[in-house]
Structure formats: C-alpha cells, structure tokens
Design a protein around this motif. Structure first.
Motif, PDB file in Angstrom:
ATOM      1  N   GLY A 161      -5.419  -4.792  86.387  1.00 23.19           N
ATOM      2  CA  GLY A 161      -4.325  -3.915  85.984  1.00 23.19           C
ATOM      3  C   GLY A 161      -4.674  -2.486  86.344  1.00 23.19           C
ATOM      4  N   LYS A 162      -3.635  -1.654  86.478  1.00 25.16           N
ATOM      5  CA  LYS A 162      -3.898  -0.250  86.801  1.00 25.16           C
ATOM      6  C   LYS A 162      -4.217   0.511  85.524  1.00 25.16           C
ATOM      7  N   ASP A 163      -5.262   1.334  85.562  1.00 24.59           N
ATOM      8  CA  ASP A 163      -5.573   2.190  84.411  1.00 24.59           C
ATOM      9  C   ASP A 163      -4.604   3.378  84.471  1.00 24.59           C
ATOM     10  N   VAL A 174      -9.182   0.814  72.550  1.00 25.98           N
ATOM     11  CA  VAL A 174      -8.476   0.826  71.271  1.00 25.98           C
ATOM     12  C   VAL A 174      -8.252  -0.595  70.715  1.00 25.98           C
ATOM     13  N   GLU A 175      -8.025  -1.577  71.606  1.00 24.78           N
ATOM     14  CA  GLU A 175      -7.795  -2.947  71.134  1.00 24.78           C
ATOM     15  C   GLU A 175      -9.091  -3.506  70.521  1.00 24.78           C
ATOM     16  N   ALA A 176     -10.194  -3.361  71.263  1.00 25.73           N
ATOM     17  CA  ALA A 176     -11.465  -3.898  70.765  1.00 25.73           C
ATOM     18  C   ALA A 176     -12.016  -3.043  69.624  1.00 25.73           C
ATOM     19  N   ARG A 189       4.804   1.813  76.089  1.00 25.59           N
ATOM     20  CA  ARG A 189       5.011   2.891  75.117  1.00 25.59           C
ATOM     21  C   ARG A 189       3.737   3.709  74.929  1.00 25.59           C
ATOM     22  N   MET A 190       2.703   3.407  75.725  1.00 24.98           N
ATOM     23  CA  MET A 190       1.440   4.144  75.598  1.00 24.98           C
ATOM     24  C   MET A 190       1.655   5.614  75.949  1.00 24.98           C
ATOM     25  N   PRO A 191       0.758   6.522  75.477  1.00 26.40           N
ATOM     26  CA  PRO A 191       0.889   7.942  75.831  1.00 26.40           C
ATOM     27  C   PRO A 191       0.770   8.150  77.341  1.00 26.40           C
TER      28      PRO A 191
HETATM   29  C1  UD1 Z   1       1.963  -3.728  74.837  1.00 23.23           C
HETATM   30  C2  UD1 Z   1       2.924  -2.653  74.307  1.00 23.23           C
HETATM   31  C3  UD1 Z   1       3.203  -1.594  75.356  1.00 23.23           C
HETATM   32  C4  UD1 Z   1       1.880  -0.975  75.801  1.00 23.23           C
HETATM   33  C5  UD1 Z   1       0.949  -2.068  76.323  1.00 23.23           C
HETATM   34  C6  UD1 Z   1      -0.405  -1.486  76.660  1.00 23.23           C
HETATM   35  C7  UD1 Z   1       4.786  -2.896  72.781  1.00 23.23           C
HETATM   36  C8  UD1 Z   1       6.063  -3.571  72.490  1.00 23.23           C
HETATM   37  N1  UD1 Z   1       4.170  -3.265  73.917  1.00 23.23           N
HETATM   38  O1  UD1 Z   1       2.683  -4.434  75.852  1.00 23.23           O
HETATM   39  O2  UD1 Z   1       4.042  -0.600  74.821  1.00 23.23           O
HETATM   40  O3  UD1 Z   1       2.111  -0.014  76.791  1.00 23.23           O
HETATM   41  O4  UD1 Z   1       0.774  -3.097  75.313  1.00 23.23           O
HETATM   42  O5  UD1 Z   1      -1.409  -2.417  76.701  1.00 23.23           O
HETATM   43  O6  UD1 Z   1       4.323  -2.075  72.010  1.00 23.23           O
HETATM   44  N2  UD1 Z   1      -3.575  -0.350  80.104  1.00 23.23           N
HETATM   45  C9  UD1 Z   1      -4.135   0.878  80.423  1.00 23.23           C
HETATM   46  N3  UD1 Z   1      -5.220   1.283  79.727  1.00 23.23           N
HETATM   47  C10 UD1 Z   1      -5.779   0.530  78.723  1.00 23.23           C
HETATM   48  C11 UD1 Z   1      -5.186  -0.712  78.416  1.00 23.23           C
HETATM   49  C12 UD1 Z   1      -4.085  -1.121  79.119  1.00 23.23           C
HETATM   50  O7  UD1 Z   1      -3.678   1.575  81.312  1.00 23.23           O
HETATM   51  O8  UD1 Z   1      -6.771   0.945  78.120  1.00 23.23           O
HETATM   52  C13 UD1 Z   1      -2.406  -0.802  80.892  1.00 23.23           C
HETATM   53  C14 UD1 Z   1      -2.874  -1.490  82.168  1.00 23.23           C
HETATM   54  O9  UD1 Z   1      -1.976  -1.212  83.195  1.00 23.23           O
HETATM   55  C15 UD1 Z   1      -2.812  -2.943  81.776  1.00 23.23           C
HETATM   56  C16 UD1 Z   1      -1.599  -2.951  80.876  1.00 23.23           C
HETATM   57  O10 UD1 Z   1      -1.661  -1.739  80.141  1.00 23.23           O
HETATM   58  O11 UD1 Z   1      -2.652  -3.785  82.886  1.00 23.23           O
HETATM   59  C17 UD1 Z   1      -1.595  -4.099  79.916  1.00 23.23           C
HETATM   60  O12 UD1 Z   1      -0.353  -4.156  79.315  1.00 23.23           O
HETATM   61  P1  UD1 Z   1       0.142  -5.534  78.665  1.00 23.23           P
HETATM   62  O13 UD1 Z   1      -0.905  -6.063  77.764  1.00 23.23           O
HETATM   63  O14 UD1 Z   1       0.648  -6.450  79.712  1.00 23.23           O
HETATM   64  O15 UD1 Z   1       1.360  -4.986  77.804  1.00 23.23           O
HETATM   65  P2  UD1 Z   1       2.067  -5.719  76.611  1.00 23.23           P
HETATM   66  O16 UD1 Z   1       1.088  -6.431  75.763  1.00 23.23           O
HETATM   67  O17 UD1 Z   1       3.229  -6.501  77.133  1.00 23.23           O
END
Ligand code: UD1
Ligand code: MG
Length: 417
Positions: free
Chosen positions: A44-46, A201-203, A313-315
């Motif tokens: 995934g893209k950061d 943040v997840e871990a 919805r991330m920042p």
């Molecule tokens: C959920 C959230 C979404 C949020 C996303 C981020 C809701 C309804 N959905 O969606 O708003 O934007 O998680 O994980 O609240 N990523 C980063 N940096 C990180 C972690 C993730 O850039 O530290 C990006 C990467 O592009 C990665 C993607 O988020 O590929 C993962 O998103 P995904 O888990 O597919 O999103 P959702 O779980 O569907």
C-alpha cells in the motif's frame, strides 16, 4: 496465594517464553517476507509521506501465523498433568481431563484462525464495507458454540441502581446474551480497523489494550482465585499476542516499513473478543476500549451515510510544514435534516469544525472527518505523524487507567462486590 499452587505456574512460564520467541520471530520474519509481499501486490502507499512510498501491507498475516504456531505448540502445555495421569475419561473429579477447558482453547483458536483468513481475504479482495462488517460474526460462531456447551450462563447481575426495575439481582438474557457477544466481536474488530491510517496507531492501541487485559488478569489471579482458570486462559491467549504485536510494531512505528492491513486489525479485535467471551469478562474488555467506542460512536454519522464518508478519513500531510492536518468531508448545498442537526450539535459541543464556508452566504461547505485522530488535530493543532500516533497511545493508556479506577473503585457503587 492459592494460585501459586504447583502446576499452574509452569504453563504461564512456558507461555511467557513462547510469547517472547513469537515476538522475536515476528520481528525477524517481517523484513524477510516484505519483498515477497510487495512482489505479489500486497503493498500500500504510505499516504502521509512525501512521494507516497510503497510499503508491504497485510503484515498482520505474518504476526497472526506466528501467533497461531506459538499457540499450537502451547496447546498441550496446560494439560500435561492429565497426560501424565492418562485420565481422558469423561466424568467427575479432579483427575478427569478438563474437556471443557480444552474445547475453549480450541474454539478460541478456531475463531482466531477464521478471522485471520477472512481479514486476509478482505485485504486481497477489498470486500465492500456492508459485507465485510459481518465477517467477524461468522468467525465468532465457533466461540459462541463453545461458550454455549461449556459455560452457557446468560444471567447478568443487575447494577444496584437498576434493581428496583427488575425482580431480582440477576436477569436472564438468554439469546440476547449471545447477540451481545456476537456484537462484541463485530465491534472490537471493526473498531480497531477504523481507528487507523497513521503509522503505528493500529498496533499501538492494540498493544495497550492487550497489556491492560493482561494486567487485569494478573490482578484477578490474586484477588479472585475462584476465577483463576478463566484468567489464566485469557493470559495464554493474550501474552503471545503482546509478543507478536511488539515484534510487528518495531517495523510499523514511524517511519513504517510494514503495514498491518485489515488482517491485523481484525485479528487484534478478535483476540479481545475471544478473551472477553471465554473469560466471561466482556464488560471489562469493553472498558479497555473506550477510545474505540468513542471513535465508533463519533464516526456513526459518516458510517451510516447521514453525512458524506470519503474512502479515506485519515489526516493529510502538509509537505511544507511536515505536519498532519485534519481532513474534511463535503457538505451539500442543502443537507438533510438529520445532517443539519448533527452538524449543529457537533459544532456546538466542539466536536466539529467547519473547515470551509461559502464566501457569500457563509453556509458550511466542509467539516472535519469524524474520527478521534482528526478531532485531536482540530483541538490540539497540526502535529507530526509520530506525535499523533503517540497521542492516540497516550489517550488509550489514560483510558485504561480510568477503566481500572471504574473496575476496581467505582464498581462498589454499581455492584455489591
Ligand atoms: C479504514 C478507515 C479509513 C482510513 C483507513 C486507513 C473508516 C470507515 N475507514 O478503512 O477512513 O483511511 O482505514 O487505514 O474509518 N495507510 C497509510 N499509513 C498507515 C496505515 C495505512 O498511509 O500508517 C494507508 C495505506 O495506503 C494503506 C491503507 O491506508 O494501504 C489501508 O487502508 P484500508 O485498511 O484498506 O482501509 P479501510 O480499513 O477500508
Ligand atoms: Mg483497514
């Protein structure tokens, strides 16, 4: 201390050793398999870095598989005493093999493995939200079945202030108790997945919740020896999870070299549901998830599409300052009545900031996305990615401290303990 009796301590020491090893293996394995994951498109893209570098995704699969291996190796350990006595017959008495406990361990593992598989399937196939929200319900079925045949209790103690409304101290919830446990599994998994999107943040939040559960287990071992078995089982499930989470977090903390994917989020949430259900302390587990409850309730207007919900919805990163800013959702020219109400109530209580207005009419055009992280940025101001992740971890730890105060202090006002 009744629990220090021979035979109980040893499995715990083995569990601690296996957990440390599992953590070490996870830490070593992630860089080794990262290239393979990227080569197969699991990346995934950061989004919060300049140039959005590609990072291996779904690393929860590695942490999860190593966790499962550690748990499989551990399966015989708490039962060694009975292997020696070779007393596998069904019946009563101390010497008889504890089939109930054995079924609980296997049921918990089955639920975790299903969640791991469904989480990975979601990462690969990008399953729609309205479908994927139900996956944990399927994964929790073995757990509910095991609960039914081994424990089966669906009576809950009525809080003292509510007792005048009920006949007795206990209320029989029956099928509703199973609905509650299934809801716990759906909530805990999805709640971690939507408090996400910033490195670590997840871990980070999962580690604090898992440590809180483990601390509560240890406290209960001393305070409540009659429930020792339930809290030991909880420790057996949660310690290896702490191990693999630390191993993963070392690569996931800013600047991340590995992403958790939905695999990790679902797996972590299922761990909390498994220990809460098997240990019969789901209310305490929910107390440790106050930030997730807040983030979920706060998100509801977007999750249920009362207001707009963008894909992410991330920042967002301001490349000039290197700081994260809150992101926004768009408000249509004539919003629905519920949308208008929510915008008004949330603005009045400081939960929402209008980020764009029509220059002429002053009508709101956009407002911050309804997530805990955006709210922190709105209230405190823009900050660096690692500081925002740290802020979430601090909020989580503060809520855990509050949960302990409620669980061991204020509980006297609500239950006769
Ligand atoms: C959920 C959230 C979404 C949020 C996303 C981020 C809701 C309804 N959905 O969606 O708003 O934007 O998680 O994980 O609240 N990523 C980063 N940096 C990180 C972690 C993730 O850039 O530290 C990006 C990467 O592009 C990665 C993607 O988020 O590929 C993962 O998103 P995904 O888990 O597919 O999103 P959702 O779980 O569907
Ligand atoms: Mg996700």
């Amino acid at each position: 201390l009744a629990v220090t009796a021979a035979g109980i301590h040893n499995p715990l020491v083995v569990s601690l050793g296996l957990s440390a090893l599992a953590g070490l293996f996870t830490f070593q394995a992630i860089p080794v398999v990262s290239g393979v994951f990227v080569a197969h498109g699991r990346a995934g893209k950061d989004l919060l870095k300049v140039g959005t570098p590609v990072i291996p995704e779904s690393m929860g699969a590695i942490a999860g598989v190593i966790y499962i291996i550690a748990m499989f190796l551990f399966i015989p350990v708490p039962f060694v005493k009975w292997f020696r006595e070779s007393s596998f017959a069904l019946g009563d008495g101390d010497l008889v093999f504890p089939h109930n406990k054995f079924a609980q361990v296997l049921g918990g593992l089955l639920a975790l493995m299903s969640m791991l598989f469904l989480g990975f399937a979601d990462d690969v196939l990008d399953i729609r939200w309205r479908v994927k929200i139900w996956l944990p319900l399927i994964a929790s079925m073995p757990l509910l079945m095991v609960y039914c045949v081994t424990y089966g209790g669906t009576d809950v103690v009525v809080p003292i202030p509510l007792r005048p409304l009920f006949d007795g101290k206990l209320v029989h919830l029956g099928i509703f108790y199973y609905a509650f446990m299934a809801a716990l599994a759906i909530f805990s998994t999805n709640a971690i997945n939507i408090l996400a999107g910033v490195n670590g943040v997840e871990a980070g939040q999962s580690l604090v919740i898992a440590l809180s559960i483990a601390a509560n287990d240890v406290l209960q071992l001393f305070r409540n020896p009659s429930r020792a078995e339930a809290h030991l089982t909880s420790l057996y499930f949660v310690l290896p999870f702490i191990g693999v989470t630390i191993g993963f977090l070392a690569h996931n903390w800013y600047p991340a070299r590995a992403f958790p994917g939905d695999t990790y989020c679902y797996f972590a949430g299922m761990i909390f549901a498994v220990v809460g259900i098997l240990g019969n302390f789901s209310k305490t587990v929910l107390l440790f998830m106050l930030p997730q409850i807040f983030n979920f309730v706060y998100s509801c207007p977007q999750l249920f599409h009362i207001v707009d919900c963008p894909r992410h919805r991330m920042p967002s990163l301001d490349p000039k300052t290197g700081l994260l800013n809150p992101t926004s959702f768009l408000i249509p020219a004539s919003p629905s009545l519920p949308a208008r109400l929510i915008i008004r109530i949330f603005s009045a209580t400081g939960l929402l900031r209008i980020t764009k207005r029509d220059p002429k009419t002053r009508a709101p055009l956009a407002a911050n996305n309804l997530t805990l992280m955006n709210l922190l940025l709105v209230r405190i101001g823009p900050m660096r990615e690692q500081n925002l992740a740290l802020a979430v971890v601090v909020v989580q730890a503060a809520c855990s401290a509050l949960a302990f105060v409620v669980r061991y202090g204020l509980v006297r006002w609500v239950y006769d303990v």
